[in-house]
Design a protein around this motif. Structure first.
Motif, PDB file in Angstrom:
ATOM      1  N   LEU A 382       0.820  -1.216   0.000  1.00 23.34           N
ATOM      2  CA  LEU A 382       0.000   0.000   0.000  1.00 23.34           C
ATOM      3  C   LEU A 382       0.853   1.264   0.000  1.00 23.34           C
ATOM      4  CD1 LEU A 382      -2.840  -1.067   2.446  1.00 23.34           C
ATOM      5  CD2 LEU A 382      -3.047  -0.660  -0.020  1.00 23.34           C
ATOM      6  N   ALA A 383       2.097   1.140   0.438  1.00 22.56           N
ATOM      7  CA  ALA A 383       2.992   2.299   0.397  1.00 22.56           C
ATOM      8  C   ALA A 383       3.233   2.770  -1.035  1.00 22.56           C
ATOM      9  CB  ALA A 383       4.320   1.964   1.072  1.00 22.56           C
ATOM     10  N   LEU A 384       2.988   1.882  -2.002  1.00 20.07           N
ATOM     11  CA  LEU A 384       3.167   2.228  -3.411  1.00 20.07           C
ATOM     12  C   LEU A 384       1.922   2.868  -4.011  1.00 20.07           C
ATOM     13  CD1 LEU A 384       4.846  -1.065  -4.694  1.00 20.07           C
ATOM     14  CD2 LEU A 384       5.998   1.079  -4.130  1.00 20.07           C
ATOM     15  N   LEU A 385       0.864   2.957  -3.232  1.00 25.51           N
ATOM     16  CA  LEU A 385      -0.430   3.334  -3.790  1.00 25.51           C
ATOM     17  C   LEU A 385      -0.406   4.641  -4.591  1.00 25.51           C
ATOM     18  CD1 LEU A 385      -2.975   1.743  -3.791  1.00 25.51           C
ATOM     19  CD2 LEU A 385      -3.788   3.040  -1.844  1.00 25.51           C
ATOM     20  N   PRO A 386       0.213   5.704  -4.085  1.00 25.83           N
ATOM     21  CA  PRO A 386       0.223   6.933  -4.900  1.00 25.83           C
ATOM     22  C   PRO A 386       0.826   6.729  -6.289  1.00 25.83           C
ATOM     23  CG  PRO A 386       0.888   7.423  -2.655  1.00 25.83           C
ATOM     24  CD  PRO A 386       0.831   5.940  -2.767  1.00 25.83           C
ATOM     25  N   THR A 387       1.933   5.994  -6.331  1.00 26.24           N
ATOM     26  CA  THR A 387       2.573   5.773  -7.630  1.00 26.24           C
ATOM     27  C   THR A 387       1.740   4.832  -8.485  1.00 26.24           C
ATOM     28  OG1 THR A 387       4.662   5.923  -6.423  1.00 26.24           O
ATOM     29  CG2 THR A 387       4.786   5.296  -8.713  1.00 26.24           C
ATOM     30  N   LEU A 388       1.160   3.810  -7.864  1.00 26.70           N
ATOM     31  CA  LEU A 388       0.277   2.910  -8.599  1.00 26.70           C
ATOM     32  C   LEU A 388      -0.918   3.666  -9.171  1.00 26.70           C
ATOM     33  CD1 LEU A 388       0.238  -0.145  -6.146  1.00 26.70           C
ATOM     34  CD2 LEU A 388       1.426  -0.002  -8.343  1.00 26.70           C
ATOM     35  N   LEU A 389      -1.430   4.586  -8.399  1.00 27.64           N
ATOM     36  CA  LEU A 389      -2.575   5.392  -8.832  1.00 27.64           C
ATOM     37  C   LEU A 389      -2.193   6.270 -10.020  1.00 27.64           C
ATOM     38  CD1 LEU A 389      -5.482   5.705  -7.758  1.00 27.64           C
ATOM     39  CD2 LEU A 389      -4.696   7.723  -6.501  1.00 27.64           C
ATOM     40  N   GLU A 390      -1.033   6.852  -9.926  1.00 23.26           N
ATOM     41  CA  GLU A 390      -0.568   7.728 -11.003  1.00 23.26           C
ATOM     42  C   GLU A 390      -0.451   6.959 -12.320  1.00 23.26           C
ATOM     43  OE1 GLU A 390       3.283  10.632 -11.968  1.00 23.26           O
ATOM     44  OE2 GLU A 390       3.263   9.319 -10.218  1.00 23.26           O
ATOM     45  N   LYS A 391      -0.046   5.673 -12.227  1.00 27.70           N
ATOM     46  CA  LYS A 391       0.144   4.852 -13.425  1.00 27.70           C
ATOM     47  C   LYS A 391      -1.113   4.048 -13.790  1.00 27.70           C
ATOM     48  CE  LYS A 391       4.429   6.086 -13.801  1.00 27.70           C
ATOM     49  NZ  LYS A 391       4.862   6.972 -14.897  1.00 27.70           N
ATOM     50  N   ASP A 392      -2.236   4.381 -13.150  1.00 29.13           N
ATOM     51  CA  ASP A 392      -3.511   3.716 -13.437  1.00 29.13           C
ATOM     52  C   ASP A 392      -3.450   2.208 -13.210  1.00 29.13           C
ATOM     53  OD1 ASP A 392      -4.656   6.171 -14.245  1.00 29.13           O
ATOM     54  OD2 ASP A 392      -3.774   5.951 -16.242  1.00 29.13           O
ATOM     55  N   LEU A 393      -2.722   1.783 -12.181  1.00 31.44           N
ATOM     56  CA  LEU A 393      -2.581   0.364 -11.894  1.00 31.44           C
ATOM     57  C   LEU A 393      -3.510  -0.107 -10.777  1.00 31.44           C
ATOM     58  CD1 LEU A 393       1.300   0.037 -12.190  1.00 31.44           C
ATOM     59  CD2 LEU A 393      -0.415  -0.844 -13.772  1.00 31.44           C
ATOM     60  N   VAL A 394      -4.228   0.830 -10.143  1.00 28.75           N
ATOM     61  CA  VAL A 394      -5.248   0.480  -9.149  1.00 28.75           C
ATOM     62  C   VAL A 394      -6.464   1.370  -9.410  1.00 28.75           C
ATOM     63  CG1 VAL A 394      -3.684  -0.315  -7.323  1.00 28.75           C
ATOM     64  CG2 VAL A 394      -4.219   2.120  -7.508  1.00 28.75           C
ATOM     65  N   PRO A 395      -7.645   0.948  -8.964  1.00 26.65           N
ATOM     66  CA  PRO A 395      -8.838   1.772  -9.166  1.00 26.65           C
ATOM     67  C   PRO A 395      -8.694   3.123  -8.463  1.00 26.65           C
ATOM     68  CG  PRO A 395      -9.443  -0.456  -8.511  1.00 26.65           C
ATOM     69  CD  PRO A 395      -7.970  -0.336  -8.314  1.00 26.65           C
ATOM     70  N   ASP A 396      -9.091   4.175  -9.158  1.00 27.42           N
ATOM     71  CA  ASP A 396      -9.053   5.523  -8.590  1.00 27.42           C
ATOM     72  C   ASP A 396     -10.423   5.776  -7.985  1.00 27.42           C
ATOM     73  OD1 ASP A 396      -8.526   8.106  -7.920  1.00 27.42           O
ATOM     74  OD2 ASP A 396      -7.859   8.741  -9.916  1.00 27.42           O
ATOM     75  N   ALA A 397     -10.591   5.322  -6.735  1.00 31.80           N
ATOM     76  CA  ALA A 397     -11.927   5.345  -6.123  1.00 31.80           C
ATOM     77  C   ALA A 397     -11.802   5.473  -4.614  1.00 31.80           C
ATOM     78  CB  ALA A 397     -12.692   4.079  -6.484  1.00 31.80           C
ATOM     79  N   ALA A 398     -12.936   5.811  -4.005  1.00 28.69           N
ATOM     80  CA  ALA A 398     -12.964   6.016  -2.555  1.00 28.69           C
ATOM     81  C   ALA A 398     -12.559   4.762  -1.801  1.00 28.69           C
ATOM     82  CB  ALA A 398     -14.353   6.474  -2.115  1.00 28.69           C
ATOM     83  N   ASP A 399     -12.933   3.581  -2.302  1.00 27.70           N
ATOM     84  CA  ASP A 399     -12.580   2.332  -1.623  1.00 27.70           C
ATOM     85  C   ASP A 399     -11.066   2.132  -1.574  1.00 27.70           C
ATOM     86  OD1 ASP A 399     -15.202   1.772  -1.178  1.00 27.70           O
ATOM     87  OD2 ASP A 399     -15.426   0.395  -2.869  1.00 27.70           O
ATOM     88  N   THR A 400     -10.384   2.589  -2.595  1.00 24.97           N
ATOM     89  CA  THR A 400      -8.924   2.491  -2.609  1.00 24.97           C
ATOM     90  C   THR A 400      -8.331   3.397  -1.546  1.00 24.97           C
ATOM     91  OG1 THR A 400      -8.910   1.974  -4.963  1.00 24.97           O
ATOM     92  CG2 THR A 400      -6.854   2.778  -4.018  1.00 24.97           C
ATOM     93  N   TYR A 401      -8.823   4.647  -1.498  1.00 26.24           N
ATOM     94  CA  TYR A 401      -8.312   5.586  -0.494  1.00 26.24           C
ATOM     95  C   TYR A 401      -8.568   5.074   0.920  1.00 26.24           C
ATOM     96  CZ  TYR A 401      -8.019   9.552   2.608  1.00 26.24           C
ATOM     97  OH  TYR A 401      -7.700  10.367   3.662  1.00 26.24           O
ATOM     98  N   ALA A 402      -9.688   4.403   1.121  1.00 30.88           N
ATOM     99  CA  ALA A 402     -10.043   3.942   2.472  1.00 30.88           C
ATOM    100  C   ALA A 402      -8.958   3.048   3.066  1.00 30.88           C
ATOM    101  CB  ALA A 402     -11.372   3.207   2.430  1.00 30.88           C
ATOM    102  N   LEU A 403      -8.211   2.360   2.221  1.00 29.40           N
ATOM    103  CA  LEU A 403      -7.174   1.455   2.713  1.00 29.40           C
ATOM    104  C   LEU A 403      -5.988   2.193   3.320  1.00 29.40           C
ATOM    105  CD1 LEU A 403      -7.243  -1.055  -0.289  1.00 29.40           C
ATOM    106  CD2 LEU A 403      -8.196  -1.427   2.000  1.00 29.40           C
ATOM    107  N   VAL A 404      -5.850   3.479   3.003  1.00 31.75           N
ATOM    108  CA  VAL A 404      -4.722   4.257   3.540  1.00 31.75           C
ATOM    109  C   VAL A 404      -5.203   5.498   4.278  1.00 31.75           C
ATOM    110  CG1 VAL A 404      -3.064   3.440   1.822  1.00 31.75           C
ATOM    111  CG2 VAL A 404      -4.476   5.428   1.294  1.00 31.75           C
ATOM    112  N   SER A 405      -6.463   5.513   4.620  1.00 31.61           N
ATOM    113  CA  SER A 405      -7.033   6.725   5.221  1.00 31.61           C
ATOM    114  C   SER A 405      -6.454   7.049   6.588  1.00 31.61           C
ATOM    115  CB  SER A 405      -8.552   6.595   5.321  1.00 31.61           C
ATOM    116  OG  SER A 405      -8.891   5.481   6.147  1.00 31.61           O
TER     117      SER A 405
END
Length: 577
Positions: A382-405
């Protein structure tokens, strides 16, 4: 005759009894026969000198006795080796019978070096192949040091004898240090038996000068040399020069590494890293998995998704793999099914061993149609999430953010900055009043996200605090209009008048008076008098936007007039009554 009386009849040895002439020995034999030749009296230096050159068979029983007794009592043997004239003949007859002959000659016989060399040569030449000779380090060292002075090794012989010679040498624990000193037949036998140290000179002799030192070239030229080198890889690697390769042909690379792994697994990396640049393992599964780590560590594998996925499934994302993945690009993702690609993706993401940009780069090269499910990411992943998000490798959604809230805002700010869809769901997020303040101050969030927040009055209202109010007002004061409804909430939450008045100005022409009064009441006691008519005359600080507010109230018959307060400063307001 004295000899018959004192020795033969008494069955006593007299090693140094002197016969007047050789015919005397013949006469003793004629008179005493087997009693002489089979008894102790035969052990006489001159007797052995007489029979050994021409009729050694007469001494067979005597030599049999020597073979039995010399281990404990070598007095006659040593006497003859010192004084006898046919000592080579004696050793040649004794060696096939006595398993201790080499130990005795090298370690015990009181002889000069050159004599020992000659006698050991004789013993080797006449040794029996079915005799298990006693050996020692001293014997092995002696033969290894002096073989070039022995005819057994340098003289002409046939292939069978040469093979027997080298077999004996092996049993003695000796080795040929320099093949070039051997006779041609002996050399071939030594090469076939691998009874030589691996040196440049020896390999040149064994292979011929035209054959290079690459392992695949050796294998093609002489299998026995190749196998011998595999058994002595340390020595082989030591003799290679910097510009020499261990494997020349890419087609032979995997086969050679397999042989190396079977012979000495530790050497796989050393051989792999020194192979020709074109050599790499196209498919790791062609090798025993015990060699994979060293091949990967050497960087001599094709960085295909298949290879990496197979490696990770066996060994995880370990140090050997990390050293290479930081600099390579994964290839041929299309040749691997989706499931193993996903397995590899989660392993890479969750390993924590790769630098984030490298990890995300590799994940992108896996060509995952639906990206990753963030629910399968560990805390490390999950520490990679910002970079994964930038590269469209994870869903860009509220449920994704909830994991690192629950992570620090600095991390979540990275997430917010990387999100392309944040504006569409930011008001669904569990943000605190402190979060709201930091979001509105952040220079990394896009204007559309802040606008989306500003447009959701209920979302903002639930999170207003002194800090978030000020942050909101500061954002709005930079040319970002806010709604009247939000201004009401900001004022009621304690927004400073100097901020609210400026934000209120665009709304003054058409704001409902009731909403305006709510804002004024929210600004506190100084502005409350403006919400009603009467004889009171409030004094206001001369802030930006104050005159525009008073003019608007004047146009609505709430204020009669206003002007500078003469004594105390500010603006004196005369209310209608």
């Amino acid at each position: 005759m004295n000899f018959i009386l004192h020795c033969v009849q008494a069955d006593r040895a007299a090693p140094h009894f002197h016969f007047d002439e050789a015919s005397s020995i013949e006469a003793v034999e004629k008179e005493m026969g087997s009693r002489f030749l089979d008894g102790e009296s035969v052990f006489n230096v001159e007797v052995f000198d007489y029979y050994l050159p021409a009729r050694p068979e007469h001494l067979d029983k005597a030599i049999d006795k020597l073979a039995v007794r010399s281990g404990d009592d070598s007095s006659f043997l040593d006497a003859y080796l010192i004084d006898g004239e046919s000592r080579d003949g004696l050793i040649s007859r004794l060696a096939p019978r006595w398993d201790g002959v080499f130990i005795h000659l090298v370690e015990k016989a009181p002889l000069e070096l050159e004599v020992v060399v000659a006698l050991v040569d004789a013993a080797i030449t006449s040794a029996a192949q079915d005799t298990d000779y006693e050996a020692s380090d001293q014997v092995a060292e002696f033969v290894s040091e002096h073989y070039a002075q022995m005819q057994a090794f340098v003289g002409e012989t046939d292939a069978v004898k040469a093979t027997d010679l080298i077999a004996l040498l092996r049993r003695l624990g000796a080795q040929i240090s320099d093949l070039s000193l051997l006779g041609e037949t002996q050399c071939k036998a030594a090469v076939a038996a691998g009874l030589y140290p691996v040196t440049r000179m020896n390999l040149s002799v064994a292979l011929g000068e035209s054959t290079g030192l690459a392992l695949d070239a050796m294998n093609a030229a002489d299998d026995s040399v190749y196998r011998h080198v595999l058994a002595n890889l340390d020595d082989y690697l030591d003799i290679l020069q910097d510009d020499e390769v261990t494997v020349e042909s890419p087609d032979a690379f995997v086969a050679v590494l397999g042989d190396v792994a079977d012979a000495a697994e530790f050497a796989v990396r050393l051989v792999a890293v020194r192979a020709a640049d074109s050599c790499e393992v196209a498919d790791l599964t062609d090798l025993d998995d015990g060699a994979w780590g060293q091949v990967v560590s050497a960087g001599r594998f094709a960085p295909t998704v298949w290879n990496v996925s197979q490696f990770v499934s066996k060994f995880g994302v370990n140090e050997e793999l990390i050293e290479n993945l930081g600099t390579v690009n994964l290839t041929k993702a299309e040749e691997v099914e989706e499931e193993p690609r996903l397995g590899l993706a989660y392993a890479l993401a969750n390993s924590g061993a790769l630098e984030s940009t490298a990890a995300v780069r590799l994940l992108g090269q896996l060509d995952l149609a639906d990206g990753l499910d963030p629910e399968h990411l560990s805390d490390v992943g999950l520490a990679l999430l910002p970079t994964l998000l930038e590269k469209d490798l994870v869903p860009d959604a509220a449920d994704t953010y909830a994991l690192v809230s629950d992570r620090p805002f600095a991390f979540r700010e990275e997430y917010f900055a990387a999100s392309k869809q944040l504006a569409s769901y930011v008001c669904e997020l569990e943000l605190s009043s402190d979060d709201l303040a930091q979001v509105m101050r952040s220079r990394r969030l896009t204007p559309t996200v802040k606008r989306a927040i500003a447009d959701d009055v209920d979302f903002v209202t639930d999170r207003l605090s002194r800090q978030s109010v000020i942050a909101f007002c500061q954002w709005a004061s930079k040319g970002n209009n806010v709604s009247v409804e939000l201004l009401v909430k900001l004022a009621e939450a304690g927004a400073p008048a100097e901020h609210v008045l400026g934000l209120l100005e665009p709304h003054l022409p058409d704001i409902e008076l009731g909403l305006l009064d709510q804002i004024l009441l929210g600004l506190g006691d100084d502005y409350e008098p403006l919400t009603r008519t009467g004889h009171h005359r409030p004094r206001l600080k001369d802030r930006d936007g104050t005159e525009e507010l008073l003019k608007a109230l004047q146009s609505r018959n709430r204020v009669s007039s206003f002007g500078p307060a003469k004594l105390l400063g500010g603006i004196r307001v005369n209310m209608r009554h």
